[in-house]
Motif scaffolding. Structure first.
Motif, PDB file in Angstrom:
ATOM      1  N   ASP A  71       0.857  -1.191   0.000  1.00 47.18           N
ATOM      2  CA  ASP A  71       0.000   0.000   0.000  1.00 47.18           C
ATOM      3  C   ASP A  71       0.891   1.238   0.000  1.00 47.18           C
ATOM      4  O   ASP A  71       1.008   1.950   0.995  1.00 47.18           O
ATOM      5  N   GLU A  72       1.513   1.487  -1.135  1.00 46.83           N
ATOM      6  CA  GLU A  72       2.497   2.562  -1.215  1.00 46.83           C
ATOM      7  C   GLU A  72       1.895   3.941  -0.991  1.00 46.83           C
ATOM      8  O   GLU A  72       2.572   4.852  -0.505  1.00 46.83           O
ATOM      9  N   ALA A  73       0.619   4.097  -1.291  1.00 49.54           N
ATOM     10  CA  ALA A  73      -0.024   5.400  -1.079  1.00 49.54           C
ATOM     11  C   ALA A  73      -0.017   5.790   0.399  1.00 49.54           C
ATOM     12  O   ALA A  73      -0.072   6.980   0.727  1.00 49.54           O
ATOM     13  N   ALA A  74       0.100   4.791   1.286  1.00 48.37           N
ATOM     14  CA  ALA A  74       0.067   5.062   2.722  1.00 48.37           C
ATOM     15  C   ALA A  74       1.386   5.599   3.261  1.00 48.37           C
ATOM     16  O   ALA A  74       1.424   6.100   4.382  1.00 48.37           O
ATOM     17  N   TYR A  75       2.467   5.501   2.474  1.00 46.50           N
ATOM     18  CA  TYR A  75       3.750   5.958   3.016  1.00 46.50           C
ATOM     19  C   TYR A  75       4.717   6.559   1.995  1.00 46.50           C
ATOM     20  O   TYR A  75       5.529   7.419   2.355  1.00 46.50           O
ATOM     21  N   VAL A  76       4.651   6.162   0.726  1.00 46.11           N
ATOM     22  CA  VAL A  76       5.638   6.665  -0.245  1.00 46.11           C
ATOM     23  C   VAL A  76       5.549   8.182  -0.424  1.00 46.11           C
ATOM     24  O   VAL A  76       6.579   8.873  -0.316  1.00 46.11           O
ATOM     25  N   PRO A  77       4.365   8.761  -0.668  1.00 46.11           N
ATOM     26  CA  PRO A  77       4.331  10.222  -0.852  1.00 46.11           C
ATOM     27  C   PRO A  77       4.853  10.979   0.372  1.00 46.11           C
ATOM     28  O   PRO A  77       5.558  11.986   0.222  1.00 46.11           O
ATOM     29  N   ALA A  78       4.532  10.495   1.559  1.00 47.02           N
ATOM     30  CA  ALA A  78       4.980  11.185   2.771  1.00 47.02           C
ATOM     31  C   ALA A  78       6.491  11.096   2.934  1.00 47.02           C
ATOM     32  O   ALA A  78       7.146  12.084   3.293  1.00 47.02           O
ATOM     33  N   LEU A  79       7.068   9.919   2.662  1.00 50.76           N
ATOM     34  CA  LEU A  79       8.520   9.794   2.755  1.00 50.76           C
ATOM     35  C   LEU A  79       9.209  10.647   1.691  1.00 50.76           C
ATOM     36  O   LEU A  79      10.237  11.287   1.960  1.00 50.76           O
ATOM     37  N   GLU A  80       8.655  10.652   0.495  1.00 51.74           N
ATOM     38  CA  GLU A  80       9.261  11.467  -0.565  1.00 51.74           C
ATOM     39  C   GLU A  80       9.173  12.952  -0.238  1.00 51.74           C
ATOM     40  O   GLU A  80      10.122  13.702  -0.491  1.00 51.74           O
ATOM     41  N   ALA A  81       8.069  13.385   0.352  1.00 57.20           N
ATOM     42  CA  ALA A  81       7.936  14.791   0.749  1.00 57.20           C
ATOM     43  C   ALA A  81       8.954  15.160   1.822  1.00 57.20           C
ATOM     44  O   ALA A  81       9.364  16.324   1.929  1.00 57.20           O
ATOM     45  N   ALA A  82       9.387  14.162   2.602  1.00 61.49           N
ATOM     46  CA  ALA A  82      10.382  14.390   3.654  1.00 61.49           C
ATOM     47  C   ALA A  82      11.814  14.264   3.114  1.00 61.49           C
ATOM     48  O   ALA A  82      12.771  14.380   3.878  1.00 61.49           O
ATOM     49  N   GLY A  83      11.959  14.023   1.804  1.00 60.28           N
ATOM     50  CA  GLY A  83      13.283  13.988   1.197  1.00 60.28           C
ATOM     51  C   GLY A  83      13.857  12.616   0.920  1.00 60.28           C
ATOM     52  O   GLY A  83      14.999  12.501   0.469  1.00 60.28           O
ATOM     53  N   PHE A  84      13.093  11.557   1.164  1.00 59.12           N
ATOM     54  CA  PHE A  84      13.564  10.198   0.883  1.00 59.12           C
ATOM     55  C   PHE A  84      13.100   9.794  -0.515  1.00 59.12           C
ATOM     56  O   PHE A  84      11.928   9.936  -0.849  1.00 59.12           O
ATOM     57  N   VAL A  85      14.026   9.278  -1.317  1.00 54.22           N
ATOM     58  CA  VAL A  85      13.724   8.946  -2.710  1.00 54.22           C
ATOM     59  C   VAL A  85      13.599   7.436  -2.856  1.00 54.22           C
ATOM     60  O   VAL A  85      14.528   6.685  -2.503  1.00 54.22           O
ATOM     61  N   LEU A  86      12.463   6.985  -3.368  1.00 56.58           N
ATOM     62  CA  LEU A  86      12.254   5.556  -3.597  1.00 56.58           C
ATOM     63  C   LEU A  86      13.267   5.067  -4.619  1.00 56.58           C
ATOM     64  O   LEU A  86      13.365   5.606  -5.729  1.00 56.58           O
ATOM     65  N   GLN A  87      14.029   4.030  -4.250  1.00 55.71           N
ATOM     66  CA  GLN A  87      15.061   3.476  -5.119  1.00 55.71           C
ATOM     67  C   GLN A  87      14.610   2.195  -5.815  1.00 55.71           C
ATOM     68  O   GLN A  87      14.895   1.995  -6.986  1.00 55.71           O
ATOM     69  N   LEU A  88      13.940   1.316  -5.053  1.00 51.08           N
ATOM     70  CA  LEU A  88      13.595   0.013  -5.621  1.00 51.08           C
ATOM     71  C   LEU A  88      12.490  -0.662  -4.845  1.00 51.08           C
ATOM     72  O   LEU A  88      12.187  -0.304  -3.710  1.00 51.08           O
ATOM     73  N   ARG A  89      11.897  -1.648  -5.524  1.00 53.12           N
ATOM     74  CA  ARG A  89      10.900  -2.541  -4.921  1.00 53.12           C
ATOM     75  C   ARG A  89      11.392  -3.968  -5.113  1.00 53.12           C
ATOM     76  O   ARG A  89      11.906  -4.298  -6.187  1.00 53.12           O
ATOM     77  N   GLU A  90      11.200  -4.804  -4.101  1.00 60.79           N
ATOM     78  CA  GLU A  90      11.522  -6.225  -4.223  1.00 60.79           C
ATOM     79  C   GLU A  90      10.302  -7.022  -3.746  1.00 60.79           C
ATOM     80  O   GLU A  90      10.263  -7.517  -2.628  1.00 60.79           O
ATOM     81  N   PRO A  91       9.296  -7.140  -4.616  1.00 60.56           N
ATOM     82  CA  PRO A  91       8.050  -7.800  -4.217  1.00 60.56           C
ATOM     83  C   PRO A  91       8.235  -9.224  -3.727  1.00 60.56           C
ATOM     84  O   PRO A  91       7.504  -9.674  -2.840  1.00 60.56           O
ATOM     85  N   ARG A  92       9.221  -9.947  -4.279  1.00 65.72           N
ATOM     86  CA  ARG A  92       9.396 -11.349  -3.889  1.00 65.72           C
ATOM     87  C   ARG A  92      10.254 -11.509  -2.644  1.00 65.72           C
ATOM     88  O   ARG A  92      10.464 -12.631  -2.182  1.00 65.72           O
ATOM     89  N   TRP A  93      10.801 -10.408  -2.133  1.00 66.65           N
ATOM     90  CA  TRP A  93      11.619 -10.470  -0.913  1.00 66.65           C
ATOM     91  C   TRP A  93      10.918  -9.664   0.162  1.00 66.65           C
ATOM     92  O   TRP A  93      11.247  -8.539   0.456  1.00 66.65           O
ATOM     93  N   HIS A  94       9.877 -10.265   0.714  1.00 68.03           N
ATOM     94  CA  HIS A  94       9.110  -9.673   1.819  1.00 68.03           C
ATOM     95  C   HIS A  94       8.528  -8.305   1.458  1.00 68.03           C
ATOM     96  O   HIS A  94       8.333  -7.473   2.336  1.00 68.03           O
ATOM     97  N   GLU A  95       8.271  -8.060   0.171  1.00 70.37           N
ATOM     98  CA  GLU A  95       7.712  -6.780  -0.293  1.00 70.37           C
ATOM     99  C   GLU A  95       8.583  -5.589   0.121  1.00 70.37           C
ATOM    100  O   GLU A  95       8.089  -4.492   0.393  1.00 70.37           O
ATOM    101  N   HIS A  96       9.887  -5.813   0.147  1.00 70.42           N
ATOM    102  CA  HIS A  96      10.844  -4.771   0.526  1.00 70.42           C
ATOM    103  C   HIS A  96      10.770  -3.563  -0.407  1.00 70.42           C
ATOM    104  O   HIS A  96      10.674  -3.709  -1.620  1.00 70.42           O
TER     105      HIS A  96
END
Length: 197
Positions: free
Chosen positions: A88-113
């Motif tokens: 549920d990326e909408a619950a945390y990705v926009p907020a982290l990005e607004a705080a200056g953290f840049v999403l680098q990668l997704r690993e769906p098969r590794w615990h949804e990392h």
């Protein structure tokens, strides 16, 4: 509830299973002596995450080499963040990005990392779901190293050697991680045995 066999299972990194948002780049891997300022830097990262996510962050924890006093490390703070549902990326990705953290990668098969990079201070923020075995592994390794200086020395030597070998061929950080992985796994095996796992 995390199963014992999931905690003790070693996972093989497979770049084909990684959804890279930002391409991986060749960069010099620097392993430096322990910096007593790292705990303060990690607290700053934790405050940034808490300020961005509030109650959506179920746990925020300093892990990785910078969380072990006396251990040489890359000067990058690693933080594990637990959320209710990493998909549920909408619950945390926009907020982290607004705080200056840049999403680098997704690993769906590794615990949804999900992995983010922060710049000030430089940090890697790892997002996981509840009862994730990888979070347990990070804590076990950190806590073991805090109590076993002989393994701190062994791990530091492996890190320096891995960095030198990676830099010599112009590799990426995941190459560095792969080179030091046998030592990490050996230390974890001792920690698992000591805990009855």
């Amino acid at each position: 509830m995390i199963r014992r066999e999931d905690i003790t299972r070693h996972y093989a990194y497979d770049p084909a299973q990684v959804d890279r948002v930002v391409p991986e780049v060749v960069e010099h891997v620097a392993v430096v002596v322990y910096d007593a300022g790292w705990p303060l830097a990690s607290a700053r990262v934790a405050r940034q995450i808490d300020g961005a996510l509030g109650a959506a962050a179920l746990a925020v924890e300093h892990v990785g080499s910078t969380s072990v006093p006396g251990l040489a490390a890359k000067p990058v703070i690693d933080v594990d963040v637990t959320v209710e549902d990493p998909t549920d990326e909408a619950a945390y990705v926009p907020a982290l990005e607004a705080a200056g953290f840049v999403l680098q990668l997704r690993e769906p098969r590794w615990h949804e990392h999900r992995a983010f990079r922060g710049a000030d201070p430089r940090s890697n923020v790892h997002v996981w779901g509840p009862d994730c075995p990888e979070v347990a592994r990070h804590r076990i390794l950190r806590d073991w190293l805090r109590e076993h200086p002989e393994d701190v020395e062994r791990y530091a030597a492996a890190k320096v050697g891995a960095a030198e070998a990676t830099n010599a061929v112009g590799g990426v950080v995941m190459d560095y991680n792969g080179r030091k992985e046998p030592v990490v796994r050996a230390i974890l095996e001792r920690a698992f045995c000591a805990r009855g796992l």
